[in-house]
Design a protein around this motif. Sequence first.
Motif, PDB file in Angstrom:
ATOM      1  N   ASN A 148       5.512   9.815  -2.590  1.00 20.48           N
ATOM      2  CA  ASN A 148       5.074   9.737  -1.195  1.00 20.48           C
ATOM      3  C   ASN A 148       6.103   8.932  -0.411  1.00 20.48           C
ATOM      4  N   LYS A 152       2.540   5.301   2.420  1.00 17.24           N
ATOM      5  CA  LYS A 152       1.528   6.366   2.514  1.00 17.24           C
ATOM      6  C   LYS A 152       0.724   6.455   1.219  1.00 17.24           C
ATOM      7  N   HIS A 160       0.723  17.430  -0.619  1.00 19.47           N
ATOM      8  CA  HIS A 160       0.945  16.046  -0.157  1.00 19.47           C
ATOM      9  C   HIS A 160       2.426  15.680  -0.252  1.00 19.47           C
ATOM     10  N   ASP A 164       5.272  14.897   2.893  1.00 22.31           N
ATOM     11  CA  ASP A 164       6.037  13.649   3.022  1.00 22.31           C
ATOM     12  C   ASP A 164       7.533  13.852   2.801  1.00 22.31           C
ATOM     13  N   PRO A 240      -3.819   5.162   5.805  1.00 24.86           N
ATOM     14  CA  PRO A 240      -4.019   6.263   6.756  1.00 24.86           C
ATOM     15  C   PRO A 240      -3.570   5.791   8.144  1.00 24.86           C
ATOM     16  N   TYR A 300      -7.239   9.577  -2.480  1.00 28.79           N
ATOM     17  CA  TYR A 300      -5.990   9.692  -1.725  1.00 28.79           C
ATOM     18  C   TYR A 300      -5.993  10.916  -0.820  1.00 28.79           C
ATOM     19  N   ASP A 301      -6.600  12.011  -1.294  1.00 31.50           N
ATOM     20  CA  ASP A 301      -6.686  13.201  -0.455  1.00 31.50           C
ATOM     21  C   ASP A 301      -7.542  12.887   0.775  1.00 31.50           C
ATOM     22  N   ARG A 304      -5.639  10.942   3.382  1.00 33.41           N
ATOM     23  CA  ARG A 304      -4.735  11.806   4.144  1.00 33.41           C
ATOM     24  C   ARG A 304      -5.501  12.711   5.099  1.00 33.41           C
ATOM     25  N   ASN A 307      -6.220  11.731   8.757  1.00 35.46           N
ATOM     26  CA  ASN A 307      -5.127  11.862   9.727  1.00 35.46           C
ATOM     27  C   ASN A 307      -5.219  13.168  10.499  1.00 35.46           C
TER      28      ASN A 307
END
Length: 341
Positions: A148, A152, A160, A164, A240, A300-301, A304, A307
């Motif tokens: 990442n 992040k 993902h 990035d 985030p 983590y998903d 993200r 956002n």
Amino acid sequence: MDTKRWYANDFQQDKQEAIQSAAELLKAGETVAFPTETVYGLGADATNKAAINKIFQAKGRPQDNPLIVHVATPQQLKELVTSIPNYVDKLLEAFTPGPITFVLPSNGRCAENVTAGLDSVGVRLPGHPIALKLLQEAAVPVAAPSANLSGKPSPTSADHVWADLNGRIAGLLDGGTTGVGLESTVLDCTQAIPIILRPGGITKEQLEEVVGTVMIDPGLANDKEQRPKSPGMKYRHYSPDAPLWLVEGSSEKLQQVIDAEMKKGHRVGVMAASKTVTAIEADFKIDLGANMETVAATLYDALRMFNEHDVDLILCEAFSEQGIGQAVMNRLKKAASDYIK
Ligand code: TXA
Ligand code: MG
């Protein structure tokens, strides 16, 4: 730079070729992102200083944060260190390949920018078939931080990584979503008793079953005064775009905080375990799952996803720090700007 993306999940034949091409890039001193059982890693030849520099550049990572070296066999691990305590042999037997990193005295075979000048090196045997095959084909130790941009959330899917790092790395092996969803447990094995530097995929309880007493780095405690021994733990992480608040207590209490913020005109997003999600109302909700393993895998998903939903504030319920909950809470505390108790 053009980033080559291989779909390593497609057909068996293509998959072998994809892994071979990725291994060639690694051997040639390029960076390749690949799936592991925890999160995607951004790999480069650990013995090649110039290749390792490309990792720091692609991620925007601080140079004083050492990288974990990935190998395919215990023998390859032994080739990177000066000595191994007996308890590490037991842990290798019990948990590898799997989500645990051993910090051991380095014999200097890895490039100096891998270990950030420390006399120890973190090594792990990842428990993912694509990662293992890639390491076998590359036949070099592969240093790989999470793939990442620095700061992040770590990537748990190839998308993902793409979001990035497309254009910043040479290749991406797409192997679908990862399993554990949180990074490996980093264990300091340079002392008589192992010390957890970063909680992760293998829990303290699991470690203790195999080796008895295991300590926790005092720097991991909440107060930000003490400098953790794992250099990476001092940075703000997993962030985030909107501020994240952790909220401890009942779903009624969480609802009160939500209502107060919505009254101020804020668009409030909430993530919580299934039971809590059903009990509350907010502008946008993410169900992290019914048990802590699923919460770890989806966290983590979820970070993200907020956002893309234009929220002003994210609230997350605080979880019990048992088992994998310790790693979940460690990451949430690092991502959060506030903890309401
Ligand atoms: O699951 C994982 O461990 C993933 C996958 C890709 O393998 N990798 C990962 O790497 O999380 P990274 O770079 O995001 O985190 C490495 C952590 C950092 O906190 C770093 O400070 C610590 O490991 N670390 C690495 N070498 C160390 C050493 N010699 N002594 C103490 N801490 C070390
Ligand atoms: Mg990371």
